[in-house]
Motif scaffolding. Structure first.
Motif, PDB file in Angstrom:
ATOM      1  N   ALA A   1       0.802  -1.221   0.000  1.00  0.00           N
ATOM      2  CA  ALA A   1       0.000   0.000   0.000  1.00  0.00           C
ATOM      3  C   ALA A   1       0.836   1.272   0.000  1.00  0.00           C
ATOM      4  O   ALA A   1       0.284   2.365  -0.171  1.00  0.00           O
ATOM      5  CB  ALA A   1      -1.007   0.045   1.138  1.00  0.00           C
ATOM      6  N   ALA A   2       2.147   1.134   0.158  1.00  0.00           N
ATOM      7  CA  ALA A   2       3.002   2.326   0.084  1.00  0.00           C
ATOM      8  C   ALA A   2       3.095   2.791  -1.365  1.00  0.00           C
ATOM      9  O   ALA A   2       2.875   2.026  -2.300  1.00  0.00           O
ATOM     10  CB  ALA A   2       4.384   2.014   0.631  1.00  0.00           C
TER      11      ALA A   2
ATOM     12  N   SER B   1       0.112   2.645  -5.086  1.00  0.00           N
ATOM     13  CA  SER B   1      -0.043   1.688  -3.994  1.00  0.00           C
ATOM     14  C   SER B   1       0.496   0.335  -4.445  1.00  0.00           C
ATOM     15  O   SER B   1      -0.085  -0.317  -5.313  1.00  0.00           O
ATOM     16  CB  SER B   1      -1.531   1.580  -3.619  1.00  0.00           C
ATOM     17  N   VAL B   2       1.629  -0.060  -3.884  1.00  0.00           N
ATOM     18  CA  VAL B   2       2.257  -1.304  -4.341  1.00  0.00           C
ATOM     19  C   VAL B   2       1.643  -2.507  -3.653  1.00  0.00           C
ATOM     20  O   VAL B   2       1.079  -2.425  -2.558  1.00  0.00           O
ATOM     21  CB  VAL B   2       3.785  -1.291  -4.105  1.00  0.00           C
ATOM     22  N   GLN B   3       1.796  -3.647  -4.316  1.00  0.00           N
ATOM     23  CA  GLN B   3       1.323  -4.913  -3.773  1.00  0.00           C
ATOM     24  C   GLN B   3       2.510  -5.854  -3.641  1.00  0.00           C
ATOM     25  O   GLN B   3       3.545  -5.666  -4.299  1.00  0.00           O
ATOM     26  CB  GLN B   3       0.284  -5.527  -4.717  1.00  0.00           C
ATOM     27  N   TRP B   4       2.343  -6.900  -2.829  1.00  0.00           N
ATOM     28  CA  TRP B   4       3.396  -7.882  -2.648  1.00  0.00           C
ATOM     29  C   TRP B   4       3.843  -8.445  -4.003  1.00  0.00           C
ATOM     30  O   TRP B   4       5.025  -8.702  -4.232  1.00  0.00           O
ATOM     31  CB  TRP B   4       2.888  -8.997  -1.740  1.00  0.00           C
ATOM     32  N   SER B   5       2.893  -8.587  -4.927  1.00  0.00           N
ATOM     33  CA  SER B   5       3.197  -9.161  -6.236  1.00  0.00           C
ATOM     34  C   SER B   5       4.041  -8.233  -7.123  1.00  0.00           C
ATOM     35  O   SER B   5       4.469  -8.638  -8.208  1.00  0.00           O
ATOM     36  CB  SER B   5       1.905  -9.512  -6.983  1.00  0.00           C
ATOM     37  N   ASP B   6       4.270  -7.013  -6.678  1.00  0.00           N
ATOM     38  CA  ASP B   6       5.150  -6.107  -7.435  1.00  0.00           C
ATOM     39  C   ASP B   6       6.625  -6.339  -7.125  1.00  0.00           C
ATOM     40  O   ASP B   6       7.490  -5.690  -7.730  1.00  0.00           O
ATOM     41  CB  ASP B   6       4.790  -4.641  -7.126  1.00  0.00           C
ATOM     42  N   THR B   7       6.901  -7.243  -6.213  1.00  0.00           N
ATOM     43  CA  THR B   7       8.296  -7.589  -5.920  1.00  0.00           C
ATOM     44  C   THR B   7       8.962  -8.089  -7.201  1.00  0.00           C
ATOM     45  O   THR B   7       8.520  -9.072  -7.803  1.00  0.00           O
ATOM     46  CB  THR B   7       8.356  -8.677  -4.838  1.00  0.00           C
ATOM     47  N   ALA B   8      10.014  -7.406  -7.607  1.00  0.00           N
ATOM     48  CA  ALA B   8      10.649  -7.694  -8.902  1.00  0.00           C
ATOM     49  C   ALA B   8      11.847  -6.771  -9.069  1.00  0.00           C
ATOM     50  O   ALA B   8      12.133  -5.932  -8.217  1.00  0.00           O
ATOM     51  CB  ALA B   8       9.657  -7.461 -10.039  1.00  0.00           C
ATOM     52  N   GLU B   9      12.528  -6.938 -10.197  1.00  0.00           N
ATOM     53  CA  GLU B   9      13.587  -5.997 -10.563  1.00  0.00           C
ATOM     54  C   GLU B   9      13.092  -5.155 -11.728  1.00  0.00           C
ATOM     55  O   GLU B   9      12.507  -5.688 -12.688  1.00  0.00           O
ATOM     56  CB  GLU B   9      14.870  -6.736 -10.947  1.00  0.00           C
ATOM     57  N   TYR B  10      13.306  -3.859 -11.635  1.00  0.00           N
ATOM     58  CA  TYR B  10      12.780  -2.910 -12.613  1.00  0.00           C
ATOM     59  C   TYR B  10      13.941  -2.261 -13.359  1.00  0.00           C
ATOM     60  O   TYR B  10      14.902  -1.789 -12.748  1.00  0.00           O
ATOM     61  CB  TYR B  10      11.925  -1.846 -11.920  1.00  0.00           C
ATOM     62  N   PHE B  11      13.818  -2.242 -14.679  1.00  0.00           N
ATOM     63  CA  PHE B  11      14.867  -1.693 -15.529  1.00  0.00           C
ATOM     64  C   PHE B  11      14.326  -0.553 -16.379  1.00  0.00           C
ATOM     65  O   PHE B  11      13.306  -0.702 -17.047  1.00  0.00           O
ATOM     66  CB  PHE B  11      15.425  -2.767 -16.473  1.00  0.00           C
ATOM     67  N   CYS B  12      15.059   0.527 -16.371  1.00  0.00           N
ATOM     68  CA  CYS B  12      14.772   1.638 -17.272  1.00  0.00           C
ATOM     69  C   CYS B  12      15.663   1.460 -18.504  1.00  0.00           C
ATOM     70  O   CYS B  12      16.816   1.018 -18.381  1.00  0.00           O
ATOM     71  CB  CYS B  12      15.105   2.949 -16.561  1.00  0.00           C
TER      72      CYS B  12
END
Lengths: 113, 113
Positions: free
Chosen positions: A16-17, A80-91
């Motif tokens: 939710a953050a 609002s993030v969810q647990w399932s957003d755990t990942a690596e993000y690349f620009c």
């Protein structure tokens, strides 16, 4: 030489953050901008892209990014993030019709339930 | 539509050997790019092919080569393998222009012993 900087290498948030991941690039010409995500054990997936027009672009899963040309930035946001957003993000940036993507070093996001 | 497929998924070789990796793009995509992903260097562009022609090449030694066939399928070859060539090799396909987003395959994980 063209480069892409992602200053946050690791980010830990609670569910939710709000999320904002920074991306800056060094190139003064025409750019196409992308955010990709790599979930654990999965391959790179396109989140969103900017080519031209409205600098605020919306992608999948509630993500959006804002292109600020004067700051050479393309920051990724999610209210609002969810647990399932755990990942690596690349620009990634494609500059000046070069047919190649230049990637940032990635940001590992951990969302705690 | 089926996504980008890469074969093999895993490969173990010894120093000095050579290896060939294969990539089948999304149907209708004519551009194929190759990237190397390592923990230390991140995602680095190797080369890009369109209509059997290499349009762009990254900063890799000549031991790394590739080709594209008339059906848009692509192969990359690494000769005289070195320990430092251990990496995840990613293939991406896109429609035609540099503005089209690239869609990535699952990669081939190469381990050089």
């Amino acid at each position: 030489a063209q480069s892409v900087s992602q200053h946050n290498h690791h980010v830990i948030l609670s569910e939710a953050a709000s999320l904002e991941l920074g991306c800056n690039y060094s190139y003064g010409g025409t750019v196409n901008l992308f955010w990709y995500v790599q979930y654990p054990g999965q391959h790179l997936q396109l989140l969103l892209k900017y080519f031209s027009g409205d600098p605020l672009v919306k992608g999948i899963k509630g993500f959006e990014a804002e292109f600020i040309k004067s700051k050479f930035s393309f920051n990724l946001r999610k209210p609002s993030v969810q647990w399932s957003d755990t990942a690596e993000y690349f620009c990634a940036v494609n500059a000046d019709s070069s047919y190649k993507l230049i990637f940032g070093s990635g940001t590992r996001l951990l969302v705690r339930p | 539509k089926a996504g980008v497929t890469q074969t093999p998924r895993y490969l173990i070789k010894t120093r000095g050997q050579q290896v060939t990796l294969s990539c089948s793009p999304i149907s209708g995509h004519r551009s194929v790019s190759w990237y190397q992903q390592t923990p230390g260097q991140g995602l680095q562009f190797l080369f890009e092919y369109f209509s059997e022609t290499q349009r762009n090449k990254g900063n890799f030694p000549g031991r790394f080569s590739g080709r594209q066939f008339s059906n848009s399928r692509s192969e990359m070859n690494v000769s005289t393998l070195e320990l430092g060539d251990s990496a995840l090799y990613l293939c991406a396909s896109s429609l035609t222009t540099e503005a089209d987003p690239q869609y990535f395959g699952p990669g081939t994980r190469l381990l050089v012993l």
